[in-house]
Design an enzyme around this catalytic site. Structure first.
Site, short mmCIF file in Angstrom:
data_model
loop_
_atom_site.label_atom_id
_atom_site.label_comp_id
_atom_site.label_asym_id
_atom_site.label_seq_id
_atom_site.Cartn_x
_atom_site.Cartn_y
_atom_site.Cartn_z
N ASP A 52 0.92 -1.27 0.00
CA ASP A 52 -0.11 0.05 0.06
C ASP A 52 0.87 1.20 -0.04
O ASP A 52 0.28 2.26 -0.38
CB ASP A 52 -0.94 0.03 1.35
CG ASP A 52 -2.38 -0.60 0.97
OD1 ASP A 52 -2.74 -0.73 0.01
OD2 ASP A 52 -2.70 -1.10 2.01
C1 BGC Z 1 -0.02 1.38 6.06
C2 BGC Z 1 -0.20 0.06 5.21
C3 BGC Z 1 -1.76 -0.01 5.17
C4 BGC Z 1 -2.34 1.29 4.65
C5 BGC Z 1 -3.82 1.09 4.74
C6 BGC Z 1 -0.60 2.46 5.59
O1 BGC Z 1 -0.29 3.52 6.32
O2 BGC Z 1 1.55 1.56 6.43
O3 BGC Z 1 0.26 -1.07 6.04
O4 BGC Z 1 -2.05 -1.05 4.28
O5 BGC Z 1 -1.94 2.11 5.26
O6 BGC Z 1 -4.44 2.20 4.27
C1 NOJ Z 2 -1.88 -3.82 5.39
C2 NOJ Z 2 -2.91 -3.83 4.70
O1 NOJ Z 2 -4.06 -4.26 5.19
C3 NOJ Z 2 -2.64 -4.82 3.34
O2 NOJ Z 2 -3.89 -4.70 2.24
C4 NOJ Z 2 -1.50 -4.50 2.47
O3 NOJ Z 2 -1.26 -5.47 1.69
C5 NOJ Z 2 -0.26 -4.38 3.63
N1 NOJ Z 2 -0.53 -3.75 4.64
C6 NOJ Z 2 1.10 -3.88 2.98
O4 NOJ Z 2 1.07 -2.46 2.75
#
Ligand code: BGC
Ligand code: NOJ
Length: 803
Positions: free
Chosen positions: A483
């Site tokens: 993400d």
């Molecule tokens: C986090 C990710 C997460 C995303 C979801 C980010 O701030 O680092 O792990 O998947 O937010 O919106």
């Molecule tokens: C948490 C999110 O829930 C997931 O969808 C994503 O793949 C990982 N973070 C990595 O960014």
């Protein structure tokens, strides 16, 4: 250092002191009513949706941490104490918290009184039950004043913590006998209410929080408790609560138990009131009479335990590795259930107010869940597919209550569509149920737009095939699995979401990770349609997979590992040409699992991953960490080095590497990685790891972080499902397939033999794997070529595999 121990026979983790490094949490409930409960009895409950139907209030980041929740006070002479230590904080003579599967038990003892507080959500009903058993272990008679208290949330958890100009006017309750009913907004559009009740006559109550607590006081010693009284307050606005007071006499050696019930009820709109403004309570009465005695509680607890015995008997292993067995047989599967239920919505790190169900998250959660309750997996797949758009792209999230796509987040996460293929094929391989593909499933939930589920998969695959960039690799869109790799977002506005801002639609940024996904899942799709006799389509998709594989080998291979992406200016990401972020874990996992470049590339990529990313707790997500903010990469470079997507061990993707090792038949490396972050294996480092030793966390701070080894964001992570896939299908090698169970273990040298029981399509397979002469597979005493057990109608099938 440890703060407790595993009790495998009871399937419990026993916490022996209240001061765990962080609240150590358990989940209660499996259907509609869910509770989070910490080892000091904190947490909250909700019905289906942690944002829209929050039942009790909880303050994230409160001071002190984990305040409130279920507040029990036992007043014995001058001493006031709580069986779970909080909220009274009186040091206990003894304390234990036993977190079990769907229940938690708190055992506290003070000054000759023993309390056992057992908390569960029973199967089939929307309530939390709290049985408080009190015993006088002293030689004197005891007179105790006992309180049970909860604070209501005004249903919508976001409004509840923001819209005070309204909130402080709307709170309403009703009190009847030993029950407090919470009915805020029931007078208008809500047709649901909650109640808190105890199965004994009460000596008094309070329903106005500020009256109960008193001015300048806190949950640790409310005014009413200090005075050993109740004020009979009736909430009118402000903060409604329910505090029930009992006066309890106990002779030496005597025990008494009380059953507190915290329930949620929905009424039909036309049957809301029994008199003007008065809740029709019939349904609450039914619940209260269903759970009115300690025996009824014990029966419900027995049913819950039987339920879990049944569920977990679908996959068990018995090996020489106690910790492996513990993870596989109990805790990993338990966490898979929890992530299936919650997606990423409500934990002690996810407030339950932001994200609903994630498309990619829920699809992946299914991979570790589908063998447990295939029927629920089926329903979930159809729900998820219903938020897809006609062009194959999809909303990224949906709210569990209405199952509609979340327009604020929107779409454009280009890995999403392919996860639908992953979970659907997993479901069919598990069940053999091809009929799911015929289910009419809408696009964007629009009535009339229904097409068979197969068409949804087709459009998923097609979306990747038709959205490719300058190197022939799939376009990344807003992001892919990571993400925080936001290659089309150049954000300079503080606080702006990196995920929803795409202010630089380059049409160029590409993902090698999605390429790996496509080669794997595109091929799986091709196999599926070939089985359906749609041969031309199978050929076309395979040809696209070949093309993308070739693009990876030409543009995605960096010499010793797979590159991660190409940015908006067509520059490589995750390459030795970069100064930082030279190697990323994700493409090593997925490209190797997909078999890109065969064994030769696979072995090389995995060795590079271990060499550059390996630490004591697994493999870090990238190396070297980004030290400055880079607008062309996005959120990934916003984190301090060693945290989250910028260089922690992001546990979710470690099992991809484990599976990669299994695909190149390196059992020792697979197991060596598995045990570096499998919770039971690192229990003795709980003081460093800090989160619960019975579930996976999302991240473990990397070498560059100040707090190297410290985990965060426990429970709701795709790590649960993927670790279960890695250990059950990779290391133990039990792979559900269309035409039967495949047995292809990839064991480390230290495991000489193991026995696995697996329920698959109605047959119980009892599989012994051992090393020795006469290699090969024997099914019911007869040799079978290859490693696939043919399907059988028999109830039991004895299998022996000699490696
Ligand atoms: C986090 C990710 C997460 C995303 C979801 C980010 O701030 O680092 O792990 O998947 O937010 O919106
Ligand atoms: C948490 C999110 O829930 C997931 O969808 C994503 O793949 C990982 N973070 C990595 O960014």
């Amino acid at each position: 250092m440890q703060y407790g121990y595993f009790d495998d026979n009871a399937r419990e983790y026993v916490i022996t002191r209240p001061d765990t490094p962080l609240p150590w949490v358990n989940y209660l409930g499996n259907e509609g009513f869910f509770s989070l409960i910490s080892n000091t009895c904190g947490g909250y409950c909700f019905y289906r949706d942690a944002k829209l139907r929050r039942i009790t209030r909880f303050r994230y980041n409160s001071v002190p941490n984990d305040d409130g929740g279920r507040c029990f006070y036992i007043c014995d002479g001058d001493i006031t104490w709580s069986p779970a230590f909080l909220p009274a904080k009186t040091p206990l003579d003894s304390y234990r918290c036993r977190h079990g599967l769907g229940y938690s038990v708190f055992e506290g003892e003070k000054n000759g009184v023993a309390a056992e507080l057992s908390v569960m959500v029973p199967m089939g009903d929307a309530c939390e039950l709290q049985k408080l058993a009190l015993s006088n272990t002293s030689k004197e008679e005891k007179h105790l004043t006992v309180y049970g208290a909860v604070e209501w949330c005004l249903w919508n958890a976001v409004d509840d913590s923001t819209n005070f100009q309204r909130n402080w006017n709307i709170g309403e309750v009703e009190i009847e006998d030993s029950t407090v009913y919470h009915k805020t907004e029931y007078r208008e559009r809500r047709n649901h209410y909650a109640f808190y009740s105890v199965n004994a006559p009460i000596a008094g109550f309070d329903t106005d929080r500020d009256t109960f607590l008193g001015q300048f006081r806190s949950w640790s010693e409310p005014q009413a408790v200090k005075e050993r009284t109740s004020y009979g307050s009736k909430a009118s606005g402000w903060s409604p609560m329910a505090a029930l007071r009992l006066e309890v006499d106990l002779l030496p050696g005597e025990s008494k138990s009380f059953l507190f019930r915290l329930g949620y009820v929905e009424n039909p709109r036309e049957k809301k009131f029994s008199a003007p403004g008065v809740i029709d309570k019939q349904r609450a009465y039914v619940l209260l009479s269903t759970y009115n005695t300690a025996e009824q509680f014990d029966q419900a607890m027995g049913a819950l335990k039987d339920y879990w015995t049944g569920i977990l008997s679908r996959f068990t292993v018995q090996s020489t590795e106690e910790k492996l067995d513990r993870m596989v047989n109990i805790w990993n599967q338990y966490q898979c259930m929890v992530t299936f239920n919650m997606s990423r919505s409500a934990s002690y790190y996810e407030s339950g107010t932001g994200r609903g169900m994630g498309f990619r998250d829920s699809c992946q959660d299914l991979l570790g869940f589908v063998h447990l309750i295939p029927e629920r997996a089926r329903e979930r797949i159809l729900d998820i597919a219903s938020i897809q758009f006609p062009d194959g792209s999809t909303y990224h999230q949906y709210q569990p209550l209405d199952k509609r796509g979340n327009a604020d987040i929107g779409s454009g996460f280009n890995d999403d569509p392919l996860w639908l293929v992953a979970c659907t094929t997993a479901y069919i391989r598990e069940t053999g149920d091809f009929t799911i593909l015929d289910e009419p499933t809408p696009f964007n939930n629009q009535p009339g737009s229904e097409k068979p589920l197969l068409e949804h998969l087709r459009r998923s695959v097609n979306y990747t095939m038709t959205h490719r960039g300058p190197h022939g690799l799939p376009l990344i869109g807003r992001t892919d699995w990571n993400d925080c790799l936001n290659l089309n977002c150049f954000s300079h506005t503080p606080g702006e979401s990196f995920q929803t801002c795409s202010n630089f639609e380059s049409g160029k940024a590409e993902s090698v990770f999605i390429a790996g996904m496509f080669v794997k899942y595109g091929k799986e799709y091709a196999e599926l349609v070939e089985r359906l006799g749609i041969v031309d389509e199978a050929k076309a998709v395979l040809a696209a997979a070949d093309e993308i594989e070739a693009a990876v080998l030409t543009h995605g291979w960096d010499g010793a590992w797979f590159r991660r992406a190409y940015d908006a200016f067509e520059r490589p990401v995750g390459s030795c040409l970069n100064e930082e972020g030279q190697i990323f874990i994700e493409p090593q996992g997925f490209c190797v699992m997909a078999g890109i470049g065969g064994r030769e590339y696979g072995v090389k990529a995995l060795a590079s991953a271990e060499k550059h990313l390996g630490n004591d707790f697994g493999l870090e997500i990238l190396h070297p960490c980004y030290t400055t903010y880079l607008d062309y990469l996005g959120e990934i470079s916003s984190y301090p080095p060693g945290y989250k997507e910028n260089g922690s061990v992001f546990c979710h993707n470690n099992p991809w590497i484990t599976l990669g090792y299994c695909s190149v038949k390196d059992g020792n490396s697979a197991f060596n990685l598995y045990i570096r972050n499998a919770p039971a294996y690192i229990e003795d480092r709980s003081d460093i790891h800090r989160t619960e030793p019975y579930c996976y966390s999302q991240t473990i701070a990397g070498r560059d972080a100040q707090n190297y080894g410290e985990a965060k964001n426990s429970w709701l992570t795709g790590t649960a499902a993927w670790s279960f896939v890695a250990v059950s299908q990779g290391i133990l090698g039990i792979q559900p397939d269309y035409d039967g169970l495949r047995v292809e273990p990839c064991l480390p040298d230290q495991i000489k033999s193991c026995r696995i029981k697996r329920l698959f399509r109605g047959t119980r397979y009892e599989i012994t794997v051992r090393r020795g002469e006469n290699k090969g597979l024997m099914v019911d005493g007869k040799p079978v070529p290859g490693n696939q057990i043919p399907l059988t109608a028999a109830k039991l099938c004895e299998v022996e595999l000699t490696l």
